[in-house]
Design an enzyme around this catalytic site. Structure first.
Site, PDB file in Angstrom:
ATOM      1  N   THR A   1       0.856  -1.025  -0.030  1.00 20.50           N
ATOM      2  CA  THR A   1       0.026  -0.027  -0.132  1.00 20.50           C
ATOM      3  C   THR A   1       0.825   1.253   0.180  1.00 20.50           C
ATOM      4  OG1 THR A   1      -1.490   1.344   1.544  1.00 20.50           O
ATOM      5  CG2 THR A   1      -0.247  -0.214   2.484  1.00 20.50           C
ATOM      6  N   ASP A   2       0.371   2.366  -0.567  1.00 25.15           N
ATOM      7  CA  ASP A   2       0.941   3.748  -0.305  1.00 25.15           C
ATOM      8  C   ASP A   2       1.076   4.210   0.900  1.00 25.15           C
ATOM      9  OD1 ASP A   2      -1.721   4.211  -0.410  1.00 25.15           O
ATOM     10  OD2 ASP A   2      -1.738   5.864  -1.697  1.00 25.15           O
ATOM     11  N   GLU A   3       0.114   3.501   2.017  1.00 22.70           N
ATOM     12  CA  GLU A   3       0.055   4.130   3.412  1.00 22.70           C
ATOM     13  C   GLU A   3       1.519   4.066   3.976  1.00 22.70           C
ATOM     14  OE1 GLU A   3      -3.542   3.137   5.534  1.00 22.70           O
ATOM     15  OE2 GLU A   3      -4.667   3.698   3.926  1.00 22.70           O
TER      16      GLU A   3
ATOM     17  N   TYR B   1      -2.002  -0.512  10.794  1.00 23.78           N
ATOM     18  CA  TYR B   1      -2.110  -1.185   9.535  1.00 23.78           C
ATOM     19  C   TYR B   1      -0.857  -0.845   8.856  1.00 23.78           C
ATOM     20  CZ  TYR B   1      -3.196  -1.659   4.675  1.00 23.78           C
ATOM     21  OH  TYR B   1      -3.269  -2.035   3.244  1.00 23.78           O
TER      22      TYR B   1
ATOM     23  N   LYS C   1       2.084  -3.213   7.377  1.00 31.78           N
ATOM     24  CA  LYS C   1       2.321  -3.509   5.665  1.00 31.78           C
ATOM     25  C   LYS C   1       3.751  -3.006   5.496  1.00 31.78           C
ATOM     26  CE  LYS C   1      -0.193  -4.701   2.861  1.00 31.78           C
ATOM     27  NZ  LYS C   1      -0.293  -5.857   2.380  1.00 31.78           N
TER      28      LYS C   1
HETATM   29  P1  NAD Z   1      -9.565  -7.477   1.677  1.00 33.87           P
HETATM   30  O1  NAD Z   1      -9.875  -7.192   3.508  1.00 33.87           O
HETATM   31  O2  NAD Z   1     -11.028  -7.295   0.974  1.00 33.87           O
HETATM   32  O3  NAD Z   1      -9.131  -8.961   1.617  1.00 33.87           O
HETATM   33  C1  NAD Z   1      -8.142  -9.700   2.336  1.00 33.87           C
HETATM   34  C2  NAD Z   1      -8.408 -10.990   2.211  1.00 33.87           C
HETATM   35  O4  NAD Z   1      -7.218 -11.711   2.957  1.00 33.87           O
HETATM   36  C3  NAD Z   1      -9.647 -11.677   2.572  1.00 33.87           C
HETATM   37  O5  NAD Z   1     -10.092 -12.520   1.695  1.00 33.87           O
HETATM   38  C4  NAD Z   1      -9.362 -12.559   3.766  1.00 33.87           C
HETATM   39  O6  NAD Z   1      -9.755 -13.684   4.153  1.00 33.87           O
HETATM   40  C5  NAD Z   1      -7.947 -12.913   3.755  1.00 33.87           C
HETATM   41  N1  NAD Z   1      -7.013 -13.068   4.760  1.00 33.87           N
HETATM   42  C6  NAD Z   1      -7.080 -12.352   5.946  1.00 33.87           C
HETATM   43  N2  NAD Z   1      -6.219 -13.012   6.822  1.00 33.87           N
HETATM   44  C7  NAD Z   1      -5.783 -14.037   6.468  1.00 33.87           C
HETATM   45  C8  NAD Z   1      -4.760 -15.075   6.749  1.00 33.87           C
HETATM   46  N3  NAD Z   1      -4.292 -14.962   8.086  1.00 33.87           N
HETATM   47  N4  NAD Z   1      -4.758 -16.221   6.138  1.00 33.87           N
HETATM   48  C9  NAD Z   1      -5.110 -16.338   4.733  1.00 33.87           C
HETATM   49  N5  NAD Z   1      -6.109 -15.263   4.395  1.00 33.87           N
HETATM   50  C10 NAD Z   1      -6.132 -14.149   5.164  1.00 33.87           C
HETATM   51  O7  NAD Z   1      -8.455  -6.750   1.179  1.00 33.87           O
HETATM   52  P2  NAD Z   1      -8.205  -6.014  -0.119  1.00 33.87           P
HETATM   53  O8  NAD Z   1      -8.700  -4.464   0.172  1.00 33.87           O
HETATM   54  O9  NAD Z   1      -8.807  -6.899  -1.120  1.00 33.87           O
HETATM   55  O10 NAD Z   1      -6.626  -5.829   0.006  1.00 33.87           O
HETATM   56  C11 NAD Z   1      -5.827  -6.903  -0.535  1.00 33.87           C
HETATM   57  C12 NAD Z   1      -4.526  -6.574  -0.491  1.00 33.87           C
HETATM   58  O11 NAD Z   1      -3.967  -5.142  -1.261  1.00 33.87           O
HETATM   59  C13 NAD Z   1      -3.661  -6.254   1.008  1.00 33.87           C
HETATM   60  O12 NAD Z   1      -2.556  -6.594   1.148  1.00 33.87           O
HETATM   61  C14 NAD Z   1      -3.856  -4.898   1.039  1.00 33.87           C
HETATM   62  O13 NAD Z   1      -2.895  -4.468   2.055  1.00 33.87           O
HETATM   63  C15 NAD Z   1      -3.698  -4.408  -0.229  1.00 33.87           C
HETATM   64  N6  NAD Z   1      -4.052  -3.069  -0.811  1.00 33.87           N
HETATM   65  C16 NAD Z   1      -5.395  -2.620  -0.626  1.00 33.87           C
HETATM   66  C17 NAD Z   1      -5.698  -1.479  -1.230  1.00 33.87           C
HETATM   67  C18 NAD Z   1      -7.220  -1.126  -1.062  1.00 33.87           C
HETATM   68  O14 NAD Z   1      -7.414   0.026  -1.491  1.00 33.87           O
HETATM   69  N7  NAD Z   1      -8.092  -1.712  -0.784  1.00 33.87           N
HETATM   70  C19 NAD Z   1      -4.667  -0.475  -1.768  1.00 33.87           C
HETATM   71  C20 NAD Z   1      -3.373  -0.839  -1.802  1.00 33.87           C
HETATM   72  C21 NAD Z   1      -3.167  -2.050  -1.115  1.00 33.87           C
HETATM   73  O1  DAU Z   2      -4.232   3.883   0.220  1.00 36.96           O
HETATM   74  C1  DAU Z   2      -4.521   2.567   0.247  1.00 36.96           C
HETATM   75  C2  DAU Z   2      -5.500   2.088   1.414  1.00 36.96           C
HETATM   76  O2  DAU Z   2      -6.563   2.554   0.996  1.00 36.96           O
HETATM   77  C3  DAU Z   2      -5.190   0.496   1.687  1.00 36.96           C
HETATM   78  O3  DAU Z   2      -3.911   0.022   1.775  1.00 36.96           O
HETATM   79  C4  DAU Z   2      -6.341   0.213   2.644  1.00 36.96           C
HETATM   80  O4  DAU Z   2      -6.138  -1.336   2.688  1.00 36.96           O
HETATM   81  C5  DAU Z   2      -7.497   0.806   2.368  1.00 36.96           C
HETATM   82  O5  DAU Z   2      -8.354   0.375   3.371  1.00 36.96           O
HETATM   83  C6  DAU Z   2      -7.635   2.306   2.048  1.00 36.96           C
HETATM   84  O6  DAU Z   2      -7.387   3.049   3.237  1.00 36.96           O
HETATM   85  P1  DAU Z   2      -7.759   4.383   3.656  1.00 36.96           P
HETATM   86  O7  DAU Z   2      -7.867   4.527   5.228  1.00 36.96           O
HETATM   87  O8  DAU Z   2      -7.641   5.510   3.065  1.00 36.96           O
HETATM   88  O9  DAU Z   2      -9.344   3.701   3.408  1.00 36.96           O
HETATM   89  P2  DAU Z   2     -10.812   3.871   4.083  1.00 36.96           P
HETATM   90  O10 DAU Z   2     -11.850   3.612   3.178  1.00 36.96           O
HETATM   91  O11 DAU Z   2     -10.870   3.238   5.412  1.00 36.96           O
HETATM   92  O12 DAU Z   2     -11.063   5.437   4.525  1.00 36.96           O
HETATM   93  C7  DAU Z   2     -11.159   6.581   3.152  1.00 36.96           C
HETATM   94  C8  DAU Z   2     -10.973   7.914   3.691  1.00 36.96           C
HETATM   95  O13 DAU Z   2     -12.127   8.068   4.114  1.00 36.96           O
HETATM   96  C9  DAU Z   2     -10.034   8.028   4.936  1.00 36.96           C
HETATM   97  O14 DAU Z   2      -9.488   9.508   4.665  1.00 36.96           O
HETATM   98  C10 DAU Z   2     -10.997   7.904   6.132  1.00 36.96           C
HETATM   99  C11 DAU Z   2     -12.267   8.311   5.850  1.00 36.96           C
HETATM  100  N1  DAU Z   2     -13.637   7.598   6.181  1.00 36.96           N
HETATM  101  C12 DAU Z   2     -13.500   6.488   6.395  1.00 36.96           C
HETATM  102  C13 DAU Z   2     -14.563   5.586   6.634  1.00 36.96           C
HETATM  103  C14 DAU Z   2     -14.485   4.037   6.663  1.00 36.96           C
HETATM  104  C15 DAU Z   2     -14.407   8.579   6.729  1.00 36.96           C
HETATM  105  O15 DAU Z   2     -14.316   9.804   6.760  1.00 36.96           O
HETATM  106  N2  DAU Z   2     -15.572   7.952   7.274  1.00 36.96           N
HETATM  107  C16 DAU Z   2     -15.726   6.388   7.638  1.00 36.96           C
HETATM  108  O16 DAU Z   2     -16.413   5.995   7.998  1.00 36.96           O
END
Ligand code: NAD
Ligand code: DAU
Length: 348
Positions: A129-131, A154, A158
């Site tokens: 992630t970019d975080e 989180y 990562k």
């Molecule tokens: P998600 O939470 O939707 O899915 C995570 C999956 O991992 C689920 O299917 C869960 O069952 C599985 N999992 C969790 N713990 C596990 C364990 N101990 N063993 C095996 N499986 C397990 O997540 P996502 O949003 O699809 O993100 C996927 C990946 O991409 C993550 O590594 C996240 O850090 C990264 N990522 C997400 C975003 C985003 O915006 N969602 C952005 C950048 C990077």
């Molecule tokens: O940048 C990549 C990341 O983006 C991924 O690595 C993470 O897995 C993914 O969850 C996401 O993180 P954020 O914290 O940015 O996503 P989230 O959807 O939780 O929140 C997006 C923005 O909205 C953030 O500034 C917090 C705000 N927010 C979020 C929720 C859930 C609110 O204001 N209210 C809310 O209820």
């Protein structure tokens, strides 16, 4: 080629699995997932009987289980997405994030090294992630040279996993690539993240809790663009390199939420402005990063990748998917989900 995809039942993972199963019939795709609250095999119903697909229910925290699977199936390459992925949950339970995101990643690499004799033919692709780079001010962009400065449990987990992957490359010669991506949106995202949570709340006429003043900025990327970047990096990425993936699409949370409210009003045939009335400014997320923005030049110049999506169109497509899949939403928001959110909102 035997490709292990971890976390394939989750949001991004399910789109990656579908893409690889359909695009590469000569690869065998193994989807390893523990099916936590965020994992859902309904996401993959359409491809579950494909002959080049196998689901393996396993937990990456369990070293012996993971080693046994590598011994049995002899995976050639790994795309590692399994993780605890929600920042708010990490604030409530940091250790769960260390166990899955750090220890789980090490368990996978260790299991791979145990069976990969000729390291040249293999790859461990860590999806991150970019975080990990922390927060930007008004100006500037994250690049592959940005310093690691994670602010949430989180992102610290990562970041730690990224460091371990790099360390395994240096110390044991593990062939790896890492990509760090911005915020994804699209179908099948669990309704705890901003966009699907607010779609669900609007459908149910519930409040939309905007953290702080809503001025935080995120760079939104449609999930299928992330999938195309992962495909490109998997096939063309250079050993030991990092690639940043972003949508070039910055919005403040408030801009995004207002846009979403407009789309929802239209789709639900509600009077203009009715969803916006649900917005409630609530206490800020602790350690809330102000702005993320990606400079994805390296991916463009070295691997020729750019995002295709157009935000307004794809946001609408995403809303349409949730409206057409109410039973998916109902299933994932029953039971523990309701308890979690009731408690969370009561504590605000
Ligand atoms: P998600 O939470 O939707 O899915 C995570 C999956 O991992 C689920 O299917 C869960 O069952 C599985 N999992 C969790 N713990 C596990 C364990 N101990 N063993 C095996 N499986 C397990 O997540 P996502 O949003 O699809 O993100 C996927 C990946 O991409 C993550 O590594 C996240 O850090 C990264 N990522 C997400 C975003 C985003 O915006 N969602 C952005 C950048 C990077
Ligand atoms: O940048 C990549 C990341 O983006 C991924 O690595 C993470 O897995 C993914 O969850 C996401 O993180 P954020 O914290 O940015 O996503 P989230 O959807 O939780 O929140 C997006 C923005 O909205 C953030 O500034 C917090 C705000 N927010 C979020 C929720 C859930 C609110 O204001 N209210 C809310 O209820």
């Amino acid at each position: 080629m035997k490709v292990l995809i971890t976390g394939g039942a989750g949001f991004i993972g399910s789109h990656v699995v579908r893409h690889f199963v359909k695009t590469y019939p000569k690869y065998h795709i193994y989807n390893l997932d523990a099916l936590t609250y965020a994992g859902n095999l309904e996401n993959l119903k359409d491809i579950e009987s494909s002959i080049n697909y196998t689901f393996l229910k396993a937990d990456i925290r369990e070293a012996h289980q993971i080693q046994a699977l590598f011994q049995e199936y002899k995976f050639d390459r790994v795309i590692h997405l399994a993780a605890e992925s929600h920042v708010d949950r990490s604030i409530r339970n940091p250790l769960a994030f260390v166990n899955t995101n750090v220890t789980g990643t090490i368990n996978l690499m260790q299991a791979a090294l145990n069976i990969w004799n000729d390291l040249n033919n293999h790859l461990f692709y860590h999806v991150s992630t970019d975080e990990v780079y922390g927060s930007l001010g008004r100006q500037g962009y994250f690049t592959e040279e940005s310093l690691y400065k994670p602010n949430s449990p989180y992102s610290a987990s990562k970041a730690s996993a990224d460091h371990f992957v790099r360390a395994y490359g240096e110390t044991y010669g593990l062939p790896f690539v890492i990509s760090n991506c911005s915020n994804n949106y699209g179908p099948n995202q669990f309704p705890e993240k901003l966009i699907p949570l607010f779609i669900n709340n609007i459908m149910e006429n519930k409040l939309l809790p905007v953290y702080g003043d809503g001025a935080n900025v995120r760079d939104w990327l449609y999930v299928l663009d992330h999938v195309s970047a992962i495909d490109r990096i998997f096939h063309k990425g250079k050993n030991q390199e990092t690639y940043l993936v972003g949508g070039n699409n910055e919005l403040t949370n408030l801009q995004l939420v207002k846009l979403l409210c407009d789309v929802m009003d239209k789709k639900l045939n509600r009077p203009e402005g009715s969803s916006e009335k649900l917005i409630k400014f609530v206490k800020d997320r602790p350690g809330h990063d102000q702005r993320y923005a990606i400079d994805a030049k390296k991916l463009k110049s070295e691997l020729g990748w750019t995002p295709k999506a157009s935000f307004n169109k794809d946001l609408e497509k995403t809303v349409d998917w949730y409206l057409a899949n109410k039973s998916w939403l109902a299933n994932v928001t029953s039971g523990a989900y309701r308890e979690y959110y009731t408690e969370l909102y009561e504590n605000r």
